[in-house]
Scaffold this motif. Structure first.
Motif, short mmCIF file in Angstrom:
data_model
loop_
_atom_site.label_atom_id
_atom_site.label_comp_id
_atom_site.label_asym_id
_atom_site.label_seq_id
_atom_site.Cartn_x
_atom_site.Cartn_y
_atom_site.Cartn_z
N THR A 165 0.83 -1.21 0.00
CA THR A 165 0.00 0.00 0.00
C THR A 165 0.86 1.25 0.00
O THR A 165 0.62 2.20 -0.76
CB THR A 165 -0.92 0.00 1.24
OG1 THR A 165 -1.70 -1.20 1.25
CG2 THR A 165 -1.85 1.20 1.22
N LYS A 185 2.59 1.73 -3.26
CA LYS A 185 1.65 2.27 -4.25
C LYS A 185 1.57 3.79 -4.12
O LYS A 185 1.53 4.52 -5.12
CB LYS A 185 0.27 1.64 -4.04
CG LYS A 185 -0.72 1.85 -5.17
CD LYS A 185 -1.98 1.01 -4.91
CE LYS A 185 -2.96 1.08 -6.05
NZ LYS A 185 -4.15 0.22 -5.82
N ASN A 194 -7.32 -9.06 -8.96
CA ASN A 194 -6.43 -7.90 -8.95
C ASN A 194 -5.03 -8.35 -8.56
O ASN A 194 -4.60 -8.13 -7.42
CB ASN A 194 -6.94 -6.84 -7.97
CG ASN A 194 -8.31 -6.31 -8.33
OD1 ASN A 194 -8.49 -5.67 -9.36
ND2 ASN A 194 -9.29 -6.60 -7.49
N TYR A 234 -1.25 -8.99 -7.64
CA TYR A 234 -0.20 -8.16 -7.04
C TYR A 234 1.01 -9.06 -6.80
O TYR A 234 0.92 -10.29 -6.82
CB TYR A 234 -0.70 -7.58 -5.71
CG TYR A 234 -1.22 -8.61 -4.73
CD1 TYR A 234 -0.40 -9.22 -3.80
CD2 TYR A 234 -2.56 -9.01 -4.78
CE1 TYR A 234 -0.88 -10.19 -2.94
CE2 TYR A 234 -3.05 -9.98 -3.92
CZ TYR A 234 -2.20 -10.57 -2.99
OH TYR A 234 -2.68 -11.53 -2.14
N HIS A 248 -5.25 -0.52 -1.37
CA HIS A 248 -4.63 -1.74 -1.88
C HIS A 248 -5.12 -2.91 -1.04
O HIS A 248 -5.26 -2.78 0.18
CB HIS A 248 -3.11 -1.66 -1.81
CG HIS A 248 -2.42 -2.87 -2.38
ND1 HIS A 248 -2.34 -3.11 -3.73
CD2 HIS A 248 -1.81 -3.92 -1.78
CE1 HIS A 248 -1.71 -4.24 -3.94
NE2 HIS A 248 -1.38 -4.76 -2.77
N SER A 249 -5.38 -4.02 -1.69
CA SER A 249 -5.87 -5.19 -0.97
C SER A 249 -5.07 -6.42 -1.38
O SER A 249 -4.53 -6.50 -2.49
CB SER A 249 -7.36 -5.43 -1.25
OG SER A 249 -7.58 -5.68 -2.62
#
Length: 409
Positions: free
Chosen positions: A100, A103, A252, A254, A344-345
């Motif tokens: 996070t 980002k 999503n 990552y 962000h996850s």
């Protein structure tokens, strides 16, 4: 058993609230410190004999105000807070927080660091599911499986210990990458675990998957439909057990999860048995991901070229003035972050673990919110228990895998 109090409930007479019931309802105060609740939270149940008519949960007994504390801490010091949310899989929490911040800062993490993170996050997922399914067996009266699985969890903790010296709350990562690279011993331990875990997991499945007593205790116990699960905001194994094919790692991607080949197991009825089976299969898929990452571990650096935010190696601090300056500024929180708002996850052990971060350009978060999956799906517990017995309620709670530290963060 001092935590269970059974008294006549004069406030909820059966003839008014539940006309189909005969006799007087009683209130059962389950928790907040009863061992069957797996954490410090309370359920006030209305009972007609052994049957649960309705319930209301009470949380907040260990609320630690993490989000508020984070507003007074430099970004890298917040790792000690995320560590202590879901302490059954703390590396996932920590790396999710680091991603996070990366980002927000626009930091691109090297491929090797991304693969190392994947390996550690999948080890953490296995550890989390080992605990959940092992204790679910204990709650149904079968203790042997728990003993088998805890031996394997100990091996995962020894891998953590080799990497960073800690076992439960594992500060292995850094904003911008990893604190250190894998040692040869760490690589050896991981490969050994990949060999030793499958036969143990297979034996565990042989004990439970087709066990008539276990099946009778879990099939059609605490089911939830896909529509209800989505309306509550379910994610993770509890949502996939209801038949919804949703996983953050796929939807999503990552940390290079798009590089790996794995399947997302889903159930059908969303009951306790399906939740158990989904977690079992996810452990096999995690091993598959780890094996791919180990076989294709990229060469190169394990941290990004971002000296303003990445703590320099201690050896460099001792002999380089530039490294000493950066170390001092980072530790003392003297570097401002850019203004921004990010979310962000990651796919945590219990579902989508998200971090909503607002920065006003200062040295600490202006606002930080954790999306804790336990807090969201625990709201459905009274509905899932309605009409079941008290012994069923214990298994339902166990299969949901409610982690009190994440629930009350």
């Amino acid at each position: 058993m001092a935590d269970i109090e059974l008294v006549p409930n004069k406030n909820f007479p059966a003839k008014n609230d539940h006309p189909d019931l005969v006799g007087e309802l009683t209130t059962l105060n389950l928790g907040p410190t009863h061992p069957a609740t797996h954490g410090i939270f309370q359920n006030i149940l209305q009972m007609d004999g052994e049957k649960i008519v309705s319930g209301e949960q009470t949380i907040g007994y260990i609320h630690r105000a993490f989000e508020k504390i984070a507003e007074r801490r430099p970004f890298y010091q917040i790792t000690t807070l995320t560590d202590r949310m879901n302490y059954c899989s703390s590396p996932i929490n920590n790396f999710g927080w680091h991603m996070t911040v990366e980002k927000l800062l626009g930091i691109e993490v090297p491929k090797r660091a991304q693969y190392i993170r994947v390996i550690l996050m999948e080890l953490a997922r296995i550890s989390d599911h080992l605990i959940c399914n092992g204790i679910l067996g204990v709650d149904s009266g079968a203790y042997s499986g728990f003993l088998y699985l805890m031996e394997k969890r100990e091996e995962i903790y020894e891998i953590y210990e080799e990497i960073c010296g800690a076992r439960l709350t594992t500060n292995m990562g850094r904003i911008g990458g990893m604190e250190r690279d894998f040692s040869n011993e760490a690589l050896r331990k991981i490969r050994e675990m990949l060999k030793s875990l499958p036969p143990v997991l297979k034996e565990f499945e042989n004990l439970f998957n087709r066990n008539r007593i276990f099946m009778d205790r879990t099939i059609n116990v605490g089911p939830i439909s896909a529509e209800r699960a989505l309306s509550y905001g379910f994610t993770g194994p509890n949502l996939r057990a209801a038949g919804v094919d949703y996983d953050v790692r796929v939807m999503n991607p990552y940390s290079s999860y798009e590089d790996f080949d794995f399947i997302i197991p889903i159930g059908q009825s969303g009951d306790t048995y399906d939740r158990f089976m989904v977690r079992n299969e996810e452990m096999w898929q995690s091993m598959k991901i780890i094996d791919q990452a180990m076989n294709n571990l990229p060469e190169g650096p394990f941290f990004a070229d971002a000296p303003e935010y990445y703590l320099p190696p201690k050896q460099e601090v001792y002999r380089s003035m530039e490294a000493l300056i950066y170390h001092f500024k980072i530790v003392m929180g003297e570097i401002d972050a850019p203004v921004g708002e990010v979310y962000h996850s990651v796919e945590g052990g219990n579902g989508e673990l998200g971090f909503y971060l607002i920065s006003d350009g200062g040295r600490t978060p202006y606002r930080l919110h954790f999306r804790r999956p336990s807090f969201i799906y625990y709201q459905a517990f009274p509905e899932m228990c309605k009409g079941t017995t008290l012994s069923d309620a214990i298994l339902i709670m166990s299969s949901l895998n409610v982690i009190a530290g994440e629930l009350d963060a």
